[in-house]
Write a protein that holds these residues in place. Structure first.
Motif, short mmCIF file in Angstrom:
data_model
loop_
_atom_site.label_atom_id
_atom_site.label_comp_id
_atom_site.label_asym_id
_atom_site.label_seq_id
_atom_site.Cartn_x
_atom_site.Cartn_y
_atom_site.Cartn_z
N PRO B 22 1.12 -1.37 0.00
CA PRO B 22 0.34 0.23 0.15
C PRO B 22 1.05 1.27 -0.09
CG PRO B 22 0.14 -0.87 2.16
CD PRO B 22 1.35 -1.51 1.27
N ALA B 23 0.58 1.93 -0.22
CA ALA B 23 0.96 3.53 -0.59
C ALA B 23 0.95 4.66 0.26
CB ALA B 23 0.53 4.72 -1.55
N THR B 24 -0.32 3.97 1.18
CA THR B 24 -0.46 4.85 2.30
C THR B 24 0.19 4.58 3.77
OG1 THR B 24 -2.36 3.30 3.22
CG2 THR B 24 -2.78 5.10 1.97
N LYS B 25 0.25 4.78 4.21
CA LYS B 25 1.44 5.24 6.03
C LYS B 25 0.31 4.42 6.51
CE LYS B 25 3.64 8.10 9.15
NZ LYS B 25 1.83 9.14 9.43
N VAL B 26 0.88 3.81 7.49
CA VAL B 26 0.07 2.60 7.93
C VAL B 26 0.33 3.27 9.53
CG1 VAL B 26 -0.44 0.93 9.62
CG2 VAL B 26 0.72 0.42 7.39
N ARG B 27 -0.93 4.11 10.46
CA ARG B 27 -1.06 4.24 11.88
C ARG B 27 -1.58 3.68 12.64
NH1 ARG B 27 -3.38 8.57 8.48
NH2 ARG B 27 -2.79 10.31 7.94
N GLY B 28 -1.25 3.89 13.48
CA GLY B 28 -2.09 3.62 15.28
C GLY B 28 -3.36 3.54 15.47
N TYR B 29 -3.51 3.31 15.97
CA TYR B 29 -5.55 3.34 16.35
C TYR B 29 -5.78 4.72 16.83
CZ TYR B 29 -9.98 3.16 17.87
OH TYR B 29 -11.44 3.28 18.10
N TRP B 30 -5.31 5.22 17.75
CA TRP B 30 -5.02 5.98 18.28
C TRP B 30 -4.82 7.33 17.68
CZ3 TRP B 30 -9.13 6.59 21.52
CH2 TRP B 30 -9.31 5.11 22.44
N GLN B 31 -3.55 7.23 16.21
CA GLN B 31 -2.78 7.96 15.65
C GLN B 31 -4.03 8.51 15.02
OE1 GLN B 31 0.58 5.86 14.69
NE2 GLN B 31 1.24 8.07 14.65
N SER B 32 -4.85 7.09 13.51
CA SER B 32 -5.30 7.58 13.15
C SER B 32 -7.45 8.50 14.20
CB SER B 32 -5.93 6.60 11.99
OG SER B 32 -6.51 5.57 13.52
N VAL B 33 -7.57 8.11 14.83
CA VAL B 33 -8.22 8.65 15.49
C VAL B 33 -7.92 10.58 15.68
CG1 VAL B 33 -9.65 9.29 17.88
CG2 VAL B 33 -9.59 6.29 17.34
N GLY B 34 -7.58 10.67 16.11
CA GLY B 34 -6.56 11.50 16.32
C GLY B 34 -7.16 12.61 14.91
N TYR B 35 -6.07 11.98 13.84
CA TYR B 35 -6.13 12.80 12.63
C TYR B 35 -7.38 12.85 12.49
CZ TYR B 35 -5.22 12.41 7.33
OH TYR B 35 -5.29 13.11 5.72
N ARG B 36 -8.11 11.99 12.35
CA ARG B 36 -9.32 12.41 11.72
C ARG B 36 -10.33 13.41 12.77
NH1 ARG B 36 -10.86 5.90 10.88
NH2 ARG B 36 -10.17 5.41 13.02
#
Lengths: 350, 304
Positions: B22-36
């Motif tokens: 995949p081209a996308t960066k893999v984030r942790g769960y809370w990282q992706s929640v924060g991002y959104r």
């Protein structure tokens, strides 16, 4: 195909009886389900007296129509569904008996891969945690479980750094099924039940996963019980084949024998319904007509007689038995035509 | 032996999934929640308002320009800006702004505490009932149905009325009102999850019931429970205001939005804007809580 039967000289510390002792013996397993609203005492005879032997290092294919009890049989073998009666002997130890093997121990050595690759993974858990869950509940530390999960993900062809932190919805069907296989293998089983494990995949991915399964079986010295409705797939992967009809075993034998010369009319009909790539082998008339009879109220005698072209009076009066089998080369069928003394006009011909 | 049909595809390498990097960066769960969350302007905006309301309630003594209890016979029902009262005064000449700020303390507490209590009790019962099924489920859910038979405001009024007024009794009665609903949401979510294959797979790995609930059930039940609980916060504020309005919750002279609405009602024709202020406070608080909770729920959902 017989090459895969010969396990390399690898000794598992948990192997108790040696290569000659069967991995699993099922004796007259029975599981009926109560049905609401179908009269008092009505039961679905999902698994009705199933006996078979699974030898170490082999792949036993289980085929049959939808609703014939294949999946219930798989769940009974893992005691996810408790059998009403019958015995299960794993490597010489009876399951659930005080002197035998406990269900917990059985589940450490027998694992299962489910059909629906989506619903068999927790949607809110990264797949590496799903894979590490098995080792973790079996007493491994968190770090060690994670390491086992990464190793297994490599074995099933998924890069742990790339796929490990992903969630199931971020994977394709084939990748999800690889994760499911990894999850089953992470516990370190000796036997794996594959319940329609490749049925939901498209053909090219199915072939990849089948080859992966063969490869894993060889390297990890596994024994497979492979459940499928796809006869071509079963033929490709199985050493022996078991055919089920309405909760009972109707035919059991080496895959090559069963596919070359089926003895039971139901197996013949199943084989006749296979689609062929060869246009000269068109299916002219349907091999079997109608639906299978209700498993709530199966026909008397032979359960296949209502759809069998050779049904006679003896088929209605007496239930045919599977007969005796001792080794992995026996080819038996539960049909009166296989028994010369049954009184059937075609007796002894099948 | 016949050549197996499927052998033709045997050349496809088993590891061809390696190509699908995949081209996308893999984030942790809370990282992706924060991002959104950082990219959700609606939630962020209303979150700031909720934060301001909470901060105002917490630091009420520092912010409020007057004492919320100081009365003035001559300064009753005065308009905005009268003698340094930015939002005027109420029917006893008390500063409206100070009373609204202090009232937020009690209203927020009445909104949050019963919901937290109901979530813990109802959620636990619901997960137990949903996962155990059969007799335990019937016993729990039918008991809850008895509570469900009454309209929530009637039940709250009845319990508060029976136990007498006061903040603690109000909290207890509201908790009892919300427990059956929370229980039902948790039970439904659990029953859905319980029949999925991954629960069976977890059992097949040798996990016990508690381990399965902790790792595989709670995470999936938390979403629906959280969204429902957060929608109840505003309902709870409204119900608590209703209780105060009826004289069952907070007792005068305590400042509470519902109680203020009740007492100012008599002055509706004299000072319509002043009467509306507590209602506006309730409205803004509940709508902000709803929108923020919805945003957080969406950000926490890994499948979106």
């Amino acid at each position: 195909m017989s090459a895969t039967v010969q396990a390399k000289p690898y000794v598992d510390g948990r192997d108790r009886g040696g290569a000659a002792q069967p991995m699993l013996i099922a004796k007259e397993l029975q599981r009926h389900f109560k049905v609401k609203g179908a009269g008092k005492g009505a039961v679905v005879r999902a698994v009705d007296g199933v006996s078979f032997t699974l030898f170490k290092g082999e792949t036993l294919g289980v085929v049959g129509e939808s609703g014939c009890g294949k999946s219930t049989l798989a769940r009974v073998l893992l005691h996810l569904v408790l059998p009403d009666s019958g015995d299960l002997v794993f490597d010489g130890d009876t399951v659930g008996e005080t002197r035998g093997i406990s269900v917990a121990d059985l589940r450490r050595q027998v694992q299962m891969v489910f059909q629906d690759s989506y619903s068999s993974l927790n949607p809110r858990m990264p797949v590496q945690d799903s894979v590490a869950f098995g080792p973790m509940v079996n007493g491994k530390s968190k770090a060690e479980s994670r390491r086992i999960a990464q190793d297994i993900l490599v074995k099933v062809g998924l890069r742990p750094d790339l796929f490990g932190p992903r969630y199931p919805h971020e994977l394709s069907g084939g990748q999800k099924q690889r994760v499911n296989i990894a999850r089953a293998l992470a516990v370190g089983p000796r036997m794996v039940i594959l319940d329609e494990a490749v049925s939901a995949l498209d053909k090219s991915v199915e072939a990849q996963v089948l080859n992966l399964l063969r490869e894993l079986k060889r390297t990890l010295n596994l024994t497979y019980l492979f459940i499928s409705h796809d006869l071509n797939v079963v033929r490709y992967i199985s050493d022996r084949v078991l055919v089920m009809y309405l909760g009972q075993v109707v035919e059991l034998g080496p895959a090559a024998d069963v596919f070359a010369k089926a003895r039971h009319p139901y197996t013949q009909a199943l084989l006749g319904s296979r689609l062929s790539m060869d246009s000269s082998k068109r299916i002219e008339s349907p091999p079997i007509v109608g639906d299978p009879p209700s498993p709530i109220n199966p026909p008397s005698g032979c359960r296949f007689r209502t759809r069998c072209p050779h049904a006679e009076a003896v088929c209605e009066a007496e239930m045919p038995t599977l007969g005796q089998w001792e080794d992995r080369s026996s080819h038996v069928a539960a049909c009166h035509m296989t028994n010369a003394q049954s009184g059937h006009s075609l007796a002894g011909t099948a | 032996m016949n050549k197996p049909v499927a052998l033709a595809v045997a050349e496809i390498p088993a590891d061809s999934d390696f190509d699908g990097a995949p081209a996308t960066k893999v984030r942790g769960y809370w990282q992706s929640v924060g991002y959104r969350l950082r990219h959700d302007w609606v939630t962020l905006g209303f979150g700031v308002i909720v934060l301001l309301i909470v901060l105002a309630a917490v630091f009420a003594p520092l912010i409020a320009p007057f004492s919320p209890y100081a009365q003035s016979i001559i300064g009753r029902l005065k308009p905005f800006g009268w003698r340094g009262h930015p939002w005027g005064t109420d029917e006893l000449g008390r500063d409206m702004m100070s009373r609204l700020i202090y009232g937020g303390r009690i209203s927020l507490m009445m909104g949050l505490v019963p919901v937290v209590i109901a979530t813990m009790i109802g959620g636990t019962l619901g997960v137990i009932g949903g996962f155990a099924g059969k007799v335990a489920n019937t016993a729990i859910m039918r008991t809850m149905d008895v509570f469900y038979a009454f309209p929530s405001i009637l039940l709250a009024v009845a319990i508060s009325g029976a136990m007498g007024g006061g903040i603690v009794n109000g909290i207890i009665s509201l908790s009892l009102v919300f427990t059956p609903a929370m229980c039902r949401v948790a039970e439904t979510a659990t029953a859905q999850v319980k029949n999925l294959d991954y629960i069976e797979a977890a059992r097949a790995s040798g996990a016990g019931t508690l381990t399965i609930i902790r790792h595989h059930v709670l995470g999936n039940v938390l979403g629906p429970v959280f969204i429902y609980a957060s929608s109840l916060v505003s309902v709870s504020i409204l119900l608590a205001s209703g209780l105060s309005f009826l004289g069952l919750g907070v007792q005068p002279p305590e400042p509470d939005w519902g109680l203020m609405l009740s007492t100012l009602r008599q002055s509706l024709y004299v000072d319509p804007l002043g009467c509306a202020l507590p209602g506006i406070a309730i409205f803004i608080t509940s709508i902000c809580f709803n929108l923020v909770s919805d945003g957080i729920r969406a950000a926490m959902d890994v499948r979106i």
